[in-house]
Design an enzyme around this catalytic site. Structure first.
Site, PDB file in Angstrom:
ATOM      1  N   GLU A  10       9.244   1.278  11.066  1.00 44.29           N
ATOM      2  CA  GLU A  10      10.299   2.239  10.726  1.00 44.29           C
ATOM      3  C   GLU A  10       9.665   3.613  10.825  1.00 44.29           C
ATOM      4  OE1 GLU A  10      13.345   1.630  10.151  1.00 44.29           O
ATOM      5  OE2 GLU A  10      13.555  -0.380   9.318  1.00 44.29           O
ATOM      6  N   GLU A  13       9.357  16.070  14.673  1.00 41.82           N
ATOM      7  CA  GLU A  13       9.764  16.047  13.273  1.00 41.82           C
ATOM      8  C   GLU A  13       9.054  17.169  12.532  1.00 41.82           C
ATOM      9  OE1 GLU A  13       8.604  12.178  11.821  1.00 41.82           O
ATOM     10  OE2 GLU A  13      10.536  12.012  10.857  1.00 41.82           O
ATOM     11  N   CYS A  16      13.272  10.652   6.872  1.00 40.73           N
ATOM     12  CA  CYS A  16      13.169  10.184   8.261  1.00 40.73           C
ATOM     13  C   CYS A  16      14.488  10.384   8.988  1.00 40.73           C
ATOM     14  CB  CYS A  16      12.764   8.724   8.299  1.00 40.73           C
ATOM     15  SG  CYS A  16      13.863   7.681   7.348  1.00 40.73           S
ATOM     16  N   LYS A  71       0.875  -1.179   0.000  1.00 39.10           N
ATOM     17  CA  LYS A  71       0.000   0.000   0.000  1.00 39.10           C
ATOM     18  C   LYS A  71       0.907   1.222   0.000  1.00 39.10           C
ATOM     19  CE  LYS A  71      -1.829   3.080   2.007  1.00 39.10           C
ATOM     20  NZ  LYS A  71      -1.703   4.502   1.583  1.00 39.10           N
TER      21      LYS A  71
HETATM   22  P1  NAP Z   1       2.171   8.539   7.483  1.00 42.66           P
HETATM   23  O1  NAP Z   1       1.158   9.598   7.421  1.00 42.66           O
HETATM   24  O2  NAP Z   1       2.362   7.778   8.739  1.00 42.66           O
HETATM   25  O3  NAP Z   1       1.829   7.541   6.289  1.00 42.66           O
HETATM   26  C1  NAP Z   1       2.623   6.416   6.013  1.00 42.66           C
HETATM   27  C2  NAP Z   1       1.772   5.403   5.289  1.00 42.66           C
HETATM   28  O4  NAP Z   1       0.744   4.940   6.169  1.00 42.66           O
HETATM   29  C3  NAP Z   1       1.065   5.953   4.065  1.00 42.66           C
HETATM   30  O5  NAP Z   1       1.022   4.954   3.071  1.00 42.66           O
HETATM   31  C4  NAP Z   1      -0.310   6.254   4.609  1.00 42.66           C
HETATM   32  O6  NAP Z   1      -1.290   6.271   3.605  1.00 42.66           O
HETATM   33  C5  NAP Z   1      -0.515   5.091   5.551  1.00 42.66           C
HETATM   34  N1  NAP Z   1      -1.549   5.304   6.561  1.00 42.66           N
HETATM   35  C6  NAP Z   1      -2.046   6.476   7.027  1.00 42.66           C
HETATM   36  N2  NAP Z   1      -3.015   6.227   7.955  1.00 42.66           N
HETATM   37  C7  NAP Z   1      -3.120   4.882   8.075  1.00 42.66           C
HETATM   38  C8  NAP Z   1      -3.922   4.010   8.874  1.00 42.66           C
HETATM   39  N3  NAP Z   1      -4.833   4.474   9.738  1.00 42.66           N
HETATM   40  N4  NAP Z   1      -3.738   2.672   8.745  1.00 42.66           N
HETATM   41  C9  NAP Z   1      -2.821   2.184   7.889  1.00 42.66           C
HETATM   42  N5  NAP Z   1      -2.049   2.962   7.092  1.00 42.66           N
HETATM   43  C10 NAP Z   1      -2.180   4.288   7.191  1.00 42.66           C
HETATM   44  O7  NAP Z   1       3.618   9.055   7.093  1.00 42.66           O
HETATM   45  P2  NAP Z   1       4.010   9.971   5.850  1.00 42.66           P
HETATM   46  O8  NAP Z   1       3.567  11.354   6.135  1.00 42.66           O
HETATM   47  O9  NAP Z   1       3.602   9.309   4.578  1.00 42.66           O
HETATM   48  O10 NAP Z   1       5.600   9.861   5.914  1.00 42.66           O
HETATM   49  C11 NAP Z   1       6.346  10.635   6.765  1.00 42.66           C
HETATM   50  C12 NAP Z   1       6.718   9.876   8.028  1.00 42.66           C
HETATM   51  O11 NAP Z   1       7.363   8.653   7.683  1.00 42.66           O
HETATM   52  C13 NAP Z   1       7.707  10.622   8.889  1.00 42.66           C
HETATM   53  O12 NAP Z   1       7.356  10.466  10.227  1.00 42.66           O
HETATM   54  C14 NAP Z   1       9.026   9.913   8.580  1.00 42.66           C
HETATM   55  O13 NAP Z   1      10.020  10.034   9.557  1.00 42.66           O
HETATM   56  C15 NAP Z   1       8.570   8.520   8.431  1.00 42.66           C
HETATM   57  N6  NAP Z   1       9.565   7.743   7.671  1.00 42.66           N
HETATM   58  C16 NAP Z   1      10.327   6.839   8.340  1.00 42.66           C
HETATM   59  C17 NAP Z   1      11.289   6.117   7.661  1.00 42.66           C
HETATM   60  C18 NAP Z   1      12.152   5.112   8.364  1.00 42.66           C
HETATM   61  O14 NAP Z   1      12.735   4.273   7.695  1.00 42.66           O
HETATM   62  N7  NAP Z   1      12.268   5.135   9.680  1.00 42.66           N
HETATM   63  C19 NAP Z   1      11.480   6.325   6.297  1.00 42.66           C
HETATM   64  C20 NAP Z   1      10.692   7.264   5.641  1.00 42.66           C
HETATM   65  C21 NAP Z   1       9.712   7.961   6.355  1.00 42.66           C
HETATM   66  P3  NAP Z   1      -1.813   7.656   2.924  1.00 42.66           P
HETATM   67  O15 NAP Z   1      -0.722   8.633   2.997  1.00 42.66           O
HETATM   68  O16 NAP Z   1      -2.141   7.224   1.540  1.00 42.66           O
HETATM   69  O17 NAP Z   1      -3.019   8.062   3.697  1.00 42.66           O
END
Ligand code: NAP
Ligand code: MG
Length: 477
Positions: A246, A379, A280, A171
């Site tokens: 992650e 963040e 991240c 997804k």
């Molecule tokens: P996010 O809002 O947590 O979304 C991540 C993924 O989860 C997206 O595919 C999102 O889908 C999905 N999602 C959202 N709500 C959900 C739910 N209730 N149930 C299941 N899935 C759900 O994060 P983001 O804004 O895309 O990415 C930024 C974050 O990712 C930052 O906190 C960053 O640090 C972290 N990150 C961590 C790493 C690592 O390796 N540690 C690497 C990259 C990013 P939709 O967006 O389509 O709604």
């Protein structure tokens, strides 16, 4: 119109609904995605289960490795196409989008070679017994991918899972699907069996949630924010499904007075500017020893003032942020900093060619940020660097560890003993000494402590998380 990719076929969602695809460089829609639902997830999980039982699970490790190497070469043949897709979809400057595509090919190359090196062990036990372990795949793994590095995170997560013998349901974030849908089609061309890689697009609270709850998913790899990570873990806990999380970071770059600043400062800047700070492992805090605080800030300030932000195709230092709400998030942090009288040292420039409708943010350097202010704790996920001074090594460690996160840290010092001490004392999943990120680090296990998550991806280590260990004890009278 983009379609889901299930069992090697492009298919429309059962919902009949779509989501617009926006170009962050001008804020305009240019395509549509499927707004999938739980039924689509169910179809994808069934396809993956069938493939695992009938085909993928029966291939030898060497055969899996050959297919993965073929996909790596296919990706390598399509770097420019994937770069262009990613650039438009995610607003990445060309060099960043290309680096992501190259890394994707490299992940499949690395994990292709790893498939047939994953072994168990024999365990000395009592006389009359033979005891050994098998590393078995979970079966069907679910992968929830964020928008910031879709190709890289797909490569490390799906690459590792496939290598370990799993079939995958993916997804992606709705802001970043185009490159991954193309990669799934390339996998079919490379000879992957139907159902090994399935991609279902849509909103997180709809399809992401359905994926996390589906009883046919045997392991979930989630990369994203700590808040959604909690929801995923809660959903998985209902059926005791293992998860790798992650999550985010507030990673420190720690500059001691004896550091080679000519080497350090360009890396410190890149670590927050890369991908417009939407990383991240962004080095979003710079901790500077008191005696060099002013001269370092002066040099960093000059460099920040020269940074240029513009449309992705201009390939400047920074492209736009991913979407309007992300831009608003960064603005909120900066206005909170202003209210708290946190001094701004310098800001880069948004070029005239950047349309007002794009999601641009100038990189910003703040100084004297109090350790308990949200700019030092949360963040921002944008190009904002928080500088703070430290008195001595103990104080540097205290500041470095003073957040809920622990993903990555950079330590800059020529003192060899201190390099080891700092590497021990900083709480994070990775520590880099006199470098940061080691060139992307496909081979290097990656993951966090505290709210940065648990489990490891990347490197050979990831394969252990994508398998379950079975101990076999045979008594031979
Ligand atoms: P996010 O809002 O947590 O979304 C991540 C993924 O989860 C997206 O595919 C999102 O889908 C999905 N999602 C959202 N709500 C959900 C739910 N209730 N149930 C299941 N899935 C759900 O994060 P983001 O804004 O895309 O990415 C930024 C974050 O990712 C930052 O906190 C960053 O640090 C972290 N990150 C961590 C790493 C690592 O390796 N540690 C690497 C990259 C990013 P939709 O967006 O389509 O709604
Ligand atoms: Mg987009």
């Amino acid at each position: 119109m983009q379609l889901n990719y299930i069992a090697n076929a492009a298919v429309a969602s059962a919902s009949g609904r779509t989501i617009p695809v926006i170009d962050p460089s001008d804020g305009q829609p240019f395509d549509e995605l499927q707004r999938s639902n739980a039924q689509d997830i169910d179809t994808a999980v069934r396809a993956a289960r069938e493939c695992h039982g009938a085909v993928w699970g029966k291939l030898s490790a060497a055969e899996r490795g050959r297919l993965m190497m073929r996909l790596s070469l296919k990706i390598a043949d399509h770097i420019e196409e994937l770069t262009a897709l990613e650039q438009r979809d995610c607003g990445k400057p060309t060099k960043q989008a290309r680096a992501d595509a190259v890394a994707l090919a490299r992940y499949f190359e690395f994990y292709a070679g790893a498939c047939d090196k994953l072994t168990g062990e024999t365990i000395p036990y009592q006389d009359g017994y033979s005891v050994f372990t098998w590393r078995e795949p979970h079966g069907v793994t679910g992968h929830v991918i964020p928008w910031n590095y879709p190709m890289q995170i797909f490569g490390r997560s799906v690459g590792g899972a496939l290598a370990a013998g799993n079939c995958c349901v993916v997804k992606p974030a709705e802001d970043a699907c185009l490159s991954l849908l193309r990669v799934a089609a390339l996998a079919a061309e490379a000879g992957f069996p139907a159902g090994a890689i399935n991609i279902v697009t849509g909103y997180g609270h709809e399809v992401g949630d359905a994926l996390a709850r589906h009883p046919g998913i045997d392991h979930i790899s989630f990369t994203g924010s700590p808040g959604v990570g909690t929801l995923i873990q809660q959903a998985a806990a209902e059926r005791h499904c293992p998860v790798t999380l992650e999550l985010g970071g507030k990673s420190p770059q720690i500059l001691f007075a004896d550091a080679d600043l000519d080497a350090a400062l360009p890396v410190v800047i890149n670590a927050i500017v890369q991908n417009a700070g939407q990383t991240c492992s962004a080095g979003s805090r710079v901790l500077i020893e008191q005696s060099i605080y002013e001269p370092v800030l002066e040099r960093l300030g000059q460099a920040f003032a020269n940074l240029r932000v513009g449309p992705a195709a201009m390939d400047l230092d920074l492209g736009p942020l991913i979407r309007a709400s992300q831009q608003q998030r960064v603005w909120d942090f900066l206005s909170d900093a202003q209210v708290a009288n946190i001094p701004m040292v310098a800001q880069g420039q948004i070029v005239d060619e950047a349309p007002d409708s794009g999601f641009y943010q100038a990189p910003t350097l703040l100084r004297d940020v109090p350790v308990d202010h949200r700019i030092a704790q949360e963040e921002v996920f944008g190009p904002v660097l928080a500088a703070m001074a430290f008195r001595d090594e103990d104080h540097a460690v205290e500041l470095a560890n003073a957040t809920q996160f622990g993903l990555v840290a950079g330590v800059w010092t020529r003192d060899g003993s201190r390099q080891f001490r700092m590497a021990r004392r900083v709480r994070s999943g990775q520590v880099f000494v006199n470098n940061y990120g080691a060139g992307g680090g496909v081979e290097l296990p990656f993951g966090g402590v505290k709210s940065s998550g648990h489990g490891r991806e990347k490197g050979f280590e990831a394969l252990y998380g994508f398998t379950t260990l079975k101990t076999v004890a045979i008594k031979h009278s």
